[in-house]
Design an enzyme around this catalytic site. Structure first.
Site, PDB file in Angstrom:
ATOM      1  N   TYR A   1       0.841  -1.204   0.000  1.00 51.70           N
ATOM      2  CA  TYR A   1       0.000   0.000   0.000  1.00 51.70           C
ATOM      3  C   TYR A   1       0.874   1.251   0.000  1.00 51.70           C
ATOM      4  O   TYR A   1       1.961   1.232   0.564  1.00 51.70           O
ATOM      5  CB  TYR A   1      -0.906   0.012   1.235  1.00 51.70           C
ATOM      6  CG  TYR A   1      -1.975  -1.035   1.259  1.00 51.70           C
ATOM      7  CD1 TYR A   1      -2.213  -1.879   0.185  1.00 51.70           C
ATOM      8  CD2 TYR A   1      -2.766  -1.209   2.400  1.00 51.70           C
ATOM      9  CE1 TYR A   1      -3.205  -2.852   0.235  1.00 51.70           C
ATOM     10  CE2 TYR A   1      -3.752  -2.181   2.460  1.00 51.70           C
ATOM     11  CZ  TYR A   1      -3.959  -2.991   1.375  1.00 51.70           C
ATOM     12  OH  TYR A   1      -4.937  -3.958   1.439  1.00 51.70           O
TER      13      TYR A   1
ATOM     14  N   LEU B   1     -18.373  -3.223   1.030  1.00 48.67           N
ATOM     15  CA  LEU B   1     -19.346  -2.430   0.268  1.00 48.67           C
ATOM     16  C   LEU B   1     -19.335  -2.802  -1.208  1.00 48.67           C
ATOM     17  O   LEU B   1     -19.885  -2.082  -2.046  1.00 48.67           O
ATOM     18  CB  LEU B   1     -19.068  -0.931   0.447  1.00 48.67           C
ATOM     19  CG  LEU B   1     -19.377  -0.360   1.825  1.00 48.67           C
ATOM     20  CD1 LEU B   1     -19.014   1.115   1.893  1.00 48.67           C
ATOM     21  CD2 LEU B   1     -20.841  -0.563   2.195  1.00 48.67           C
TER      22      LEU B   1
ATOM     23  N   GLY C   1     -18.043  -0.382  -3.561  1.00 50.82           N
ATOM     24  CA  GLY C   1     -18.863   0.826  -3.501  1.00 50.82           C
ATOM     25  C   GLY C   1     -20.261   0.647  -4.071  1.00 50.82           C
ATOM     26  O   GLY C   1     -21.114   1.532  -3.940  1.00 50.82           O
TER      27      GLY C   1
ATOM     28  N   LEU D   1     -22.728  -1.248  -3.116  1.00 47.23           N
ATOM     29  CA  LEU D   1     -23.787  -1.331  -2.101  1.00 47.23           C
ATOM     30  C   LEU D   1     -24.185   0.028  -1.530  1.00 47.23           C
ATOM     31  O   LEU D   1     -25.193   0.132  -0.828  1.00 47.23           O
ATOM     32  CB  LEU D   1     -23.360  -2.267  -0.968  1.00 47.23           C
ATOM     33  CG  LEU D   1     -23.471  -3.762  -1.273  1.00 47.23           C
ATOM     34  CD1 LEU D   1     -22.802  -4.590  -0.191  1.00 47.23           C
ATOM     35  CD2 LEU D   1     -24.929  -4.170  -1.440  1.00 47.23           C
ATOM     36  N   THR D   2     -23.420   1.075  -1.812  1.00 54.95           N
ATOM     37  CA  THR D   2     -23.839   2.408  -1.380  1.00 54.95           C
ATOM     38  C   THR D   2     -25.030   2.904  -2.194  1.00 54.95           C
ATOM     39  O   THR D   2     -25.724   3.837  -1.783  1.00 54.95           O
ATOM     40  CB  THR D   2     -22.694   3.423  -1.542  1.00 54.95           C
ATOM     41  OG1 THR D   2     -22.378   3.576  -2.951  1.00 54.95           O
ATOM     42  CG2 THR D   2     -21.447   2.966  -0.788  1.00 54.95           C
ATOM     43  N   GLY D   3     -25.264   2.283  -3.354  1.00 53.48           N
ATOM     44  CA  GLY D   3     -26.360   2.692  -4.226  1.00 53.48           C
ATOM     45  C   GLY D   3     -26.007   3.787  -5.212  1.00 53.48           C
ATOM     46  O   GLY D   3     -26.847   4.197  -6.024  1.00 53.48           O
ATOM     47  N   LYS D   4     -24.760   4.265  -5.187  1.00 54.86           N
ATOM     48  CA  LYS D   4     -24.415   5.413  -6.037  1.00 54.86           C
ATOM     49  C   LYS D   4     -24.317   5.072  -7.517  1.00 54.86           C
ATOM     50  O   LYS D   4     -24.241   5.981  -8.353  1.00 54.86           O
ATOM     51  CB  LYS D   4     -23.113   6.048  -5.558  1.00 54.86           C
ATOM     52  CG  LYS D   4     -21.890   5.145  -5.595  1.00 54.86           C
ATOM     53  CD  LYS D   4     -20.687   5.865  -4.965  1.00 54.86           C
ATOM     54  CE  LYS D   4     -19.463   4.960  -4.895  1.00 54.86           C
ATOM     55  NZ  LYS D   4     -18.326   5.643  -4.229  1.00 54.86           N
TER      56      LYS D   4
END
Length: 328
Positions: free
Chosen positions: A84, A270, A273, A275-278
């Site tokens: 990282y 998520l 991402g 699952l955030t719905g974005k």
């Protein structure tokens, strides 16, 4: 004051839950497998800390997150790796994320006992007795500490083994098996013996593997126990409401406290991402049939789904079934 009192009030019934050691600020902390490492059920993921990504947090913000989560609440786990940040870049080399954490620890040495540090050695043919030690020393130096709580292989040491990341190929490479050892591939015994020795030397408190297959994980546990060595205390895999393969492929059954008793650390909870719905009202750039709209969105991405390199590998999260499940 009031939040702490409420947490203490809730702590008594929580103690009855298997594995829960304490509750701090409403956050349960439990033992990681059969080790003495106690971690919060919620941790800080650091893959993009100080990275070259478009919305990566800088060092100041990373330190604020550590202040809030570790000093101001019940989170004690930080998950990092020698590789990282991802993506790395000019002025943001691999290893920089560990350095960010190390400088936070150096501000006050009492912080070390409040933080559980999990870091990883780069996987594949890099994993052998010599490099496990060498790479660990590099992580210790960057983290400014003399021990790591949980040391993991970032992905399997076996080159025939896919990463078990839902966004990557899951194909078992039988073609790699005949020449794997000739290329220097390590063995289950070598990995287990080296990790056990590091535990005995006090350089790590526990060990495990990230992105490991059910076979590899089971074999590592069996090898360590068969040789009378310290067994893995944790495995880490891609797991979310959309990707529940660990429940289906036998990994969780093996890790159960009723069987081998190994802890689990989930990442990508998520689903990239999704699952955030974005991505529901406007599709990911790589899925958008309107070329102009796709190009415009790629210039102002909402996340990795709008990045052409990442978005193509994460297609499983955007299937029709996954989209319907996210909407519900």
């Amino acid at each position: 004051g009031s939040r702490r009192a409420a947490a203490e009030e809730a702590e008594a019934p929580m103690r009855m839950m298997p594995g829960v050691v304490r509750v701090v600020d409403g956050i349960r902390q439990r033992r990681l497998g059969g080790s003495d490492v106690v971690v919060s059920e919620v941790g800080l993921g650091t893959q993009r800390w100080a990275s070259a990504d478009f919305n990566a947090p800088d060092e100041a913000l990373c330190h604020k997150m550590l202040d809030r989560a570790v000093l101001g609440s019940g989170v004690n786990l930080v998950d990092t790796a020698e590789q990282y940040p991802i993506p790395s870049g000019l002025g943001r080399p691999e290893g920089a994320t560990e350095e960010v954490i190390g400088r936070w620890l150096a501000k006050d040495r009492s912080r070390r006992s409040k933080l559980v540090v999990a870091t990883k050695i780069t996987g594949g043919l890099n994993v052998n007795a010599k490099n496990i030690r060498k790479d660990l020393e590099g992580s210790l130096r960057r983290l400014q500490t003399d021990y790591v709580d949980v040391y993991l292989t970032h992905w399997s040491f076996r080159i025939s083994q896919p990463q078990q990341n839902w966004g990557q190929s899951l194909q078992y490479r039988t073609d790699a098996e005949p020449y794997a050892r000739q290329r220097g591939q390590s063995s289950f015994e070598e990995v287990c013996r080296t990790m056990d020795q590091l535990v005995r030397e006090g350089k790590i408190r526990g060990w495990g593997c990230c992105n490991e297959s059910p076979y590899g994980a089971t074999r590592l546990v069996a090898t360590a126990k068969g040789l009378g060595l310290t067994p893995p205390c944790a495995f880490q895999n891609d797991f979310s409401m959309l990707n529940r393969r660990c429940e289906e492929n036998g990994l969780f059954e093996m890790m159960s406290p009723f069987n081998e008793g190994v802890g689990f650390m989930a990442y990508n909870v998520l689903a990239g991402g999704f699952l955030t719905g974005k991505y529901l009202d406007e599709p990911a750039a790589v899925d958008n049939a309107n070329a102009a709209a796709a190009a415009a969105r790629s210039m102002t991405p909402r996340g990795r789904m709008d990045d052409y390199s990442w978005g193509r590998t994460l297609y499983r999260y955007r299937s029709e079934a996954a989209t319907e499940a996210t909407r519900r």
